[in-house]
Design a protein around this motif. Structure first.
Motif, PDB file in Angstrom:
ATOM      1  N   GLY A 104       0.136 -37.356 -15.707  1.00 21.85           N
ATOM      2  CA  GLY A 104      -0.888 -38.054 -14.949  1.00 21.85           C
ATOM      3  C   GLY A 104      -0.377 -39.314 -14.296  1.00 21.85           C
ATOM      4  N   ASP A 105       0.901 -39.636 -14.528  1.00 22.40           N
ATOM      5  CA  ASP A 105       1.468 -40.906 -14.065  1.00 22.40           C
ATOM      6  C   ASP A 105       2.688 -40.667 -13.175  1.00 22.40           C
ATOM      7  N   PRO A 106       2.603 -40.967 -11.866  1.00 20.77           N
ATOM      8  CA  PRO A 106       3.748 -40.773 -10.973  1.00 20.77           C
ATOM      9  C   PRO A 106       5.012 -41.496 -11.422  1.00 20.77           C
ATOM     10  N   LYS A 107       4.873 -42.578 -12.175  1.00 23.99           N
ATOM     11  CA  LYS A 107       6.052 -43.301 -12.648  1.00 23.99           C
ATOM     12  C   LYS A 107       6.898 -42.464 -13.601  1.00 23.99           C
ATOM     13  N   ASP A 108       6.311 -41.437 -14.187  1.00 19.56           N
ATOM     14  CA  ASP A 108       7.049 -40.577 -15.113  1.00 19.56           C
ATOM     15  C   ASP A 108       8.091 -39.712 -14.414  1.00 19.56           C
ATOM     16  N   LEU A 109       7.961 -39.515 -13.111  1.00 17.91           N
ATOM     17  CA  LEU A 109       8.871 -38.616 -12.400  1.00 17.91           C
ATOM     18  C   LEU A 109      10.330 -39.043 -12.553  1.00 17.91           C
ATOM     19  N   SER A 110      10.582 -40.336 -12.519  1.00 23.74           N
ATOM     20  CA  SER A 110      11.966 -40.822 -12.670  1.00 23.74           C
ATOM     21  C   SER A 110      12.478 -40.571 -14.078  1.00 23.74           C
ATOM     22  N   VAL A 111      11.581 -40.547 -15.063  1.00 23.15           N
ATOM     23  CA  VAL A 111      11.978 -40.259 -16.444  1.00 23.15           C
ATOM     24  C   VAL A 111      12.442 -38.809 -16.563  1.00 23.15           C
ATOM     25  N   TRP A 112      11.677 -37.896 -15.980  1.00 20.92           N
ATOM     26  CA  TRP A 112      12.063 -36.482 -16.005  1.00 20.92           C
ATOM     27  C   TRP A 112      13.398 -36.270 -15.295  1.00 20.92           C
ATOM     28  N   GLU A 113      13.569 -36.917 -14.169  1.00 17.06           N
ATOM     29  CA  GLU A 113      14.822 -36.790 -13.412  1.00 17.06           C
ATOM     30  C   GLU A 113      16.001 -37.277 -14.232  1.00 17.06           C
ATOM     31  N   SER A 114      15.844 -38.405 -14.867  1.00 19.90           N
ATOM     32  CA  SER A 114      16.932 -39.007 -15.630  1.00 19.90           C
ATOM     33  C   SER A 114      17.324 -38.165 -16.833  1.00 19.90           C
ATOM     34  N   VAL A 115      16.353 -37.709 -17.604  1.00 25.49           N
ATOM     35  CA  VAL A 115      16.689 -36.965 -18.822  1.00 25.49           C
ATOM     36  C   VAL A 115      17.260 -35.594 -18.482  1.00 25.49           C
ATOM     37  N   SER A 116      16.795 -34.966 -17.421  1.00 21.89           N
ATOM     38  CA  SER A 116      17.354 -33.675 -17.023  1.00 21.89           C
ATOM     39  C   SER A 116      18.809 -33.829 -16.587  1.00 21.89           C
ATOM     40  N   LYS A 117      19.079 -34.892 -15.839  1.00 18.07           N
ATOM     41  CA  LYS A 117      20.445 -35.157 -15.394  1.00 18.07           C
ATOM     42  C   LYS A 117      21.360 -35.461 -16.570  1.00 18.07           C
ATOM     43  N   ASP A 118      20.879 -36.269 -17.512  1.00 19.85           N
ATOM     44  CA  ASP A 118      21.705 -36.682 -18.647  1.00 19.85           C
ATOM     45  C   ASP A 118      21.979 -35.536 -19.620  1.00 19.85           C
ATOM     46  N   THR A 119      21.009 -34.633 -19.775  1.00 19.06           N
ATOM     47  CA  THR A 119      21.159 -33.564 -20.766  1.00 19.06           C
ATOM     48  C   THR A 119      21.641 -32.254 -20.172  1.00 19.06           C
ATOM     49  N   GLY A 120      21.518 -32.095 -18.858  1.00 18.96           N
ATOM     50  CA  GLY A 120      21.885 -30.832 -18.239  1.00 18.96           C
ATOM     51  C   GLY A 120      20.869 -29.729 -18.487  1.00 18.96           C
ATOM     52  N   LYS A 121      19.665 -30.094 -18.904  1.00 25.97           N
ATOM     53  CA  LYS A 121      18.626 -29.110 -19.205  1.00 25.97           C
ATOM     54  C   LYS A 121      17.610 -29.047 -18.069  1.00 25.97           C
ATOM     55  N   TRP A 122      17.170 -27.816 -17.771  1.00 30.84           N
ATOM     56  CA  TRP A 122      16.113 -27.693 -16.766  1.00 30.84           C
ATOM     57  C   TRP A 122      14.742 -27.793 -17.427  1.00 30.84           C
ATOM     58  N   ALA A 123      13.759 -28.132 -16.610  1.00 28.62           N
ATOM     59  CA  ALA A 123      12.383 -28.253 -17.093  1.00 28.62           C
ATOM     60  C   ALA A 123      11.461 -27.566 -16.098  1.00 28.62           C
ATOM     61  N   ALA A 124      11.078 -26.336 -16.410  1.00 30.52           N
ATOM     62  CA  ALA A 124      10.145 -25.589 -15.573  1.00 30.52           C
ATOM     63  C   ALA A 124       8.728 -26.100 -15.818  1.00 30.52           C
ATOM     64  N   VAL A 125       7.880 -25.977 -14.798  1.00 30.38           N
ATOM     65  CA  VAL A 125       6.481 -26.409 -14.906  1.00 30.38           C
ATOM     66  C   VAL A 125       5.593 -25.201 -14.634  1.00 30.38           C
ATOM     67  N   GLY A 126       4.622 -24.982 -15.521  1.00 28.16           N
ATOM     68  CA  GLY A 126       3.858 -23.743 -15.501  1.00 28.16           C
ATOM     69  C   GLY A 126       2.773 -23.612 -14.450  1.00 28.16           C
ATOM     70  N   PHE A 127       3.091 -23.889 -13.210  1.00 28.54           N
ATOM     71  CA  PHE A 127       2.186 -23.531 -12.125  1.00 28.54           C
ATOM     72  C   PHE A 127       2.319 -22.024 -11.919  1.00 28.54           C
ATOM     73  N   ASN A 128       1.346 -21.286 -12.409  1.00 30.74           N
ATOM     74  CA  ASN A 128       1.474 -19.837 -12.558  1.00 30.74           C
ATOM     75  C   ASN A 128       1.915 -19.103 -11.305  1.00 30.74           C
ATOM     76  N   TRP A 129       1.269 -19.420 -10.175  1.00 32.13           N
ATOM     77  CA  TRP A 129       1.528 -18.656  -8.964  1.00 32.13           C
ATOM     78  C   TRP A 129       2.979 -18.745  -8.497  1.00 32.13           C
ATOM     79  N   SER A 130       3.623 -19.870  -8.740  1.00 33.52           N
ATOM     80  CA  SER A 130       4.985 -20.069  -8.233  1.00 33.52           C
ATOM     81  C   SER A 130       5.975 -19.075  -8.819  1.00 33.52           C
ATOM     82  N   PHE A 131       5.653 -18.489  -9.957  1.00 30.95           N
ATOM     83  CA  PHE A 131       6.577 -17.585 -10.632  1.00 30.95           C
ATOM     84  C   PHE A 131       6.291 -16.111 -10.337  1.00 30.95           C
ATOM     85  N   THR A 132       5.233 -15.830  -9.568  1.00 35.40           N
ATOM     86  CA  THR A 132       4.862 -14.445  -9.328  1.00 35.40           C
ATOM     87  C   THR A 132       5.690 -13.827  -8.202  1.00 35.40           C
ATOM     88  N   GLU A 133       5.880 -12.530  -8.307  1.00 35.94           N
ATOM     89  CA  GLU A 133       6.632 -11.805  -7.278  1.00 35.94           C
ATOM     90  C   GLU A 133       5.947 -11.900  -5.924  1.00 35.94           C
TER      91      GLU A 133
END
Length: 381
Positions: A104-133
């Motif tokens: 709910g907080d746009p300021k969190d976006l930089s946190v997600w970016e930083s931890v993904s870069k540091d750990t090399g882990k991806w983080a998918a987000v469950g917007f259902n339609w985006s994953f459909t054929e």
């Protein structure tokens, strides 16, 4: 990995929507449910099954990782816990599938970016339609230029919600958690978020990107006793000057939608969940047509993608935290206007005692007309 090539999975949150993930995981043979995290596991309809199968249950994510590891952490908890739990999971070796909305907080976006870069882990987000054929096929054709330049994308969602929905949890309809963390639970950030996000996603310049938005004008309303809003009319413009219109309400008596009409230079795409056989249908100006199928289907595609991606190097989710960023940013601008939310007047309110549904006279008709005309209504009051 556990049991040969079967990845270990931890499910964080097994009640509410988490019950769907739990059911899927208990039925699968291509993953091992290493454990679950839930403060009220005994409320789950699957509690006895978890005990019978000796699947560990923990009350905190920290307790799980003290004793186990997991290649995939699925986060299906309240909005204000997403960022903290995802960071912890990635820092402890897990890729992440986080339910929408990301935060709910746009300021969190930089946190997600930083931890993904540091750990090399991806983080998918469950917007259902985006994953459909079906959505993937449509987006490929848009990227290939088959539809030409986008002109206007508009979406209508009329989903009644009863008192039970707004009383389902302590955070429903709230702005902040008790410790001040952003929740911003609203119709646009939760129940209908998939369909708002889809307009951004369809216009992204790559499979894993969303379009950026430069202008947001929102009219917000509520009839239910919540801190945010249950009805909205939002006009937006992308940085490529495409007009977007999003109309949604819980303050209605009958369910309708999602319905969308996406207008492009060379043709248009329409969809209505109300059709007897729902499908995204394209009509081109040269007279040809294309049926892309129904994206509004069982939502296991996102889990399928994540489990498959664990075996692939350099996997990039079709929808990750970066893809979801436009939705977060747009909701940030909308939420900046919460002080201007309009209360529906008493004379327009209606209450259906049998279902405990509070709705507003005329909202459905006005939003439907606005959708047909492609403009926000002058007023819903």
């Amino acid at each position: 990995m556990n049991n040969g090539n079967k990845p270990n999975v931890v499910l964080i949150g097994i009640n509410g929507y988490g019950a769907s993930y739990l059911r899927w995981l208990l039925e699968r043979e291509d993953a091992t449910l290493e454990g679950v995290v839930e403060i009220a596991a005994e409320k789950s309809g699957f509690f006895d099954v978890l005990q019978e199968r000796s699947i560990p249950i923990y009350k905190t994510i920290e307790a799980f990782y003290e004793r186990h590891n997991a290649e995939l952490a699925i986060i299906s908890t309240p909005i204000h816990l997403h960022t903290k739990q995802a960071v912890y999971a990635m820092e402890h070796g897990s890729h992440v599938l986080c339910e929408k909305p990301l935060t709910g907080d746009p300021k969190d976006l930089s946190v997600w970016e930083s931890v993904s870069k540091d750990t090399g882990k991806w983080a998918a987000v469950g917007f259902n339609w985006s994953f459909t054929e079906s959505i993937q096929s449509l987006k490929q054709d848009i990227l290939a230029g088959r539809f030409g330049r986008a002109i206007q994308l508009k979406t209508l969602v009329l989903w009644p919600r009863t008192e039970e929905y707004f009383n389902r949890s302590a955070w429903a309809g709230k702005k902040y958690s008790p410790d001040g963390t952003y929740i911003m639970d609203s119709i646009a950030n939760n129940a209908t978020a998939h369909f708002l996000h889809n307009m951004f996603y369809i216009l992204g310049d790559a499979i894993e990107t969303s379009a950026s938005v430069k202008n947001v004008e929102a009219d917000l309303y509520r009839v239910n006793p919540i801190e945010t809003f249950d009805t909205c009319a939002v006009q937006m413009k992308t940085t490529d000057n495409v007009d977007l219109l999003f109309l949604a309400s819980h303050a209605v008596k009958e369910t309708e939608g999602p319905i969308f009409h996406y207008e492009f230079e060379k043709g248009s795409i329409t969809f209505s969940a109300e059709d007897e056989e729902p499908s995204m249908r394209a009509t081109f100006k040269d007279g040809t047509t294309e049926d892309y199928g129904n994206p509004h289907v069982p939502h296991v595609d996102k889990l399928n993608w994540c489990l498959k991606a664990l075996h692939e190097k350099n996997a990039i989710p079709p929808c990750d935290f970066r893809t979801a960023a436009t939705h977060v940013q747009v909701l940030g601008e909308i939420n900046d206007q919460l002080d201007a939310v309009k209360e529906f007047p008493e004379e327009l309110k209606r209450y259906e005692s049998s279902t405990k549904l509070l709705y507003v006279k005329g909202v459905r008709e006005k939003l439907t007309e606005a959708f047909q005309n492609g403009v926000t209504p002058v007023s819903l009051i």
